[in-house]
Design an enzyme around this catalytic site. Structure first.
Site, PDB file in Angstrom:
ATOM      1  N   SER A  18      17.062  70.179 -11.850  1.00 13.94           N
ATOM      2  CA  SER A  18      15.510  69.533 -11.991  1.00 13.94           C
ATOM      3  C   SER A  18      15.280  68.622 -11.240  1.00 13.94           C
ATOM      4  O   SER A  18      13.998  68.846 -10.822  1.00 13.94           O
ATOM      5  CB  SER A  18      15.695  68.647 -13.337  1.00 13.94           C
ATOM      6  OG  SER A  18      16.476  67.574 -13.401  1.00 13.94           O
ATOM      7  N   ASN A 112      19.846  60.595  -1.384  1.00 16.61           N
ATOM      8  CA  ASN A 112      20.569  60.957  -2.476  1.00 16.61           C
ATOM      9  C   ASN A 112      19.894  60.283  -3.676  1.00 16.61           C
ATOM     10  O   ASN A 112      19.150  59.377  -3.390  1.00 16.61           O
ATOM     11  CB  ASN A 112      22.201  60.427  -2.519  1.00 16.61           C
ATOM     12  CG  ASN A 112      22.816  60.881  -3.793  1.00 16.61           C
ATOM     13  OD1 ASN A 112      22.706  62.051  -4.412  1.00 16.61           O
ATOM     14  ND2 ASN A 112      23.715  59.876  -4.294  1.00 16.61           N
ATOM     15  N   HIS A 114      20.390  58.613  -7.700  1.00 13.10           N
ATOM     16  CA  HIS A 114      21.518  58.236  -8.310  1.00 13.10           C
ATOM     17  C   HIS A 114      20.938  57.654  -9.736  1.00 13.10           C
ATOM     18  O   HIS A 114      19.976  57.089  -9.676  1.00 13.10           O
ATOM     19  CB  HIS A 114      22.481  57.202  -7.834  1.00 13.10           C
ATOM     20  CG  HIS A 114      23.621  56.979  -8.857  1.00 13.10           C
ATOM     21  ND1 HIS A 114      24.766  57.681  -8.980  1.00 13.10           N
ATOM     22  CD2 HIS A 114      23.804  55.809  -9.350  1.00 13.10           C
ATOM     23  CE1 HIS A 114      25.534  57.025  -9.770  1.00 13.10           C
ATOM     24  NE2 HIS A 114      24.922  55.788 -10.152  1.00 13.10           N
ATOM     25  N   ALA A 178      11.878  59.608 -14.744  1.00 11.84           N
ATOM     26  CA  ALA A 178      11.586  58.638 -13.760  1.00 11.84           C
ATOM     27  C   ALA A 178      12.218  59.190 -12.340  1.00 11.84           C
ATOM     28  O   ALA A 178      11.716  58.881 -11.235  1.00 11.84           O
ATOM     29  CB  ALA A 178      12.447  57.111 -13.938  1.00 11.84           C
TER      30      ALA A 178
HETATM   31  C1  GRF Z   1      20.562  63.377 -11.752  1.00 11.10           C
HETATM   32  O1  GRF Z   1      20.686  62.520 -13.049  1.00 11.10           O
HETATM   33  C2  GRF Z   1      20.818  62.922 -10.733  1.00 11.10           C
HETATM   34  O2  GRF Z   1      20.466  61.485 -10.526  1.00 11.10           O
HETATM   35  C3  GRF Z   1      22.424  62.714 -10.566  1.00 11.10           C
HETATM   36  O3  GRF Z   1      22.795  64.219 -10.988  1.00 11.10           O
HETATM   37  C4  GRF Z   1      21.839  64.538 -11.920  1.00 11.10           C
HETATM   38  C5  GRF Z   1      21.211  65.795 -11.585  1.00 11.10           C
HETATM   39  O4  GRF Z   1      20.404  66.545 -12.669  1.00 11.10           O
HETATM   40  N1  GRF Z   1      22.890  62.600  -9.099  1.00 11.10           N
HETATM   41  P1  GRF Z   1      19.535  67.905 -11.848  1.00 11.10           P
HETATM   42  O5  GRF Z   1      20.732  68.779 -11.504  1.00 11.10           O
HETATM   43  O6  GRF Z   1      18.627  67.444 -10.891  1.00 11.10           O
HETATM   44  O7  GRF Z   1      18.751  68.186 -13.108  1.00 11.10           O
END
Ligand code: GRF
Length: 210
Positions: A18, A112, A114, A178
């Site tokens: 996403s 990255n 997080h 967010a």
């Molecule tokens: C997100 O919550 C991101 O912060 C973490 O992994 C998740 C990935 O979600 N590192 P998506 O695959 O981008 O939907």
């Protein structure tokens, strides 16, 4: 002033993608002066791959077992990213640890995201860690990547409240909304040349100053 060339972005994602989608959409809508030119995944079933293919974005699976050893795997990734001449690499839910060779190669142009307000709750299951700790405010962080786990200089953070009835899923959804705002925002700042890493701090230059 000559128009700056659009930043070429490569993305590494392991899952549903996403965040990858949010950056592709922001670029397609002209909200960021960037173009996503490559998606790499370590998992053939990643939802991100499907989205990339539907959008005509070059996408490749680089499975660790095809390149035994971290160095060989990292080199395969570097070669693909360099072949597409990327100026920025974004990790978006990429679940493998990258070696120091990869980090060094892309230092200062590797981001990255997080799902916590770092330095709180690095590593896996950040949202669960936040709930278990009982914090009242959670959030998301975009940071430059260094050799540690979720330790690099912070670019943008966003806070969200933790509500009394939150579950891991409901808090994760609020944080994810967010994330979808701040990752494109961080890429825009990078693409505009407005980020300066000064030790642990990232200075954001005023618009037009870069
Ligand atoms: C997100 O919550 C991101 O912060 C973490 O992994 C998740 C990935 O979600 N590192 P998506 O695959 O981008 O939907």
């Amino acid at each position: 002033m000559p128009e700056r060339a659009r930043l070429r972005v490569g993305v590494l994602a392991s899952g549903r993608g996403s965040n990858f989608q949010s950056m592709v959409t922001a670029a397609a809508e002209g909200r960021i002066p960037a173009e996503v030119v490559l998606l790499l995944s370590d998992r053939p079933g990643a939802g991100a791959l499907e989205f990339a293919r539907a959008r005509g974005i070059p996408a490749e699976v680089v499975e660790p077992r095809e390149h035994p050893g971290r160095e060989a795997h990292d080199k395969a990734l570097i070669d693909l990213l360099e072949a597409r001449r990327v100026g920025l690499v974004c990790l978006a839910g990429y679940m493998r640890i990258l070696g120091s060779g990869f980090v060094e190669h892309f230092r200062g142009r590797l981001l990255n995201i997080h799902p916590s307000l770092l330095p709180a709750f690095p590593g896996l299951h950040a949202q669960r860690q936040a709930l278990e700790h009982g914090v009242a405010v959670a959030g998301a962080t975009v940071h430059f990547v260094d050799e540690g786990t979720d330790t690099g200089p912070i670019v943008v953070q966003a806070a969200v409240p933790v509500l009394p009835d939150d579950t891991e899923a409901s808090l994760s959804d609020r944080i994810l909304a967010a994330e979808h705002r701040i990752y494109p925002e961080a890429i825009r700042l990078f693409a505009e040349g407005r980020l300066r890493i000064e030790g642990r701090r990232v200075r954001i230059l005023e618009e037009g100053r870069a």
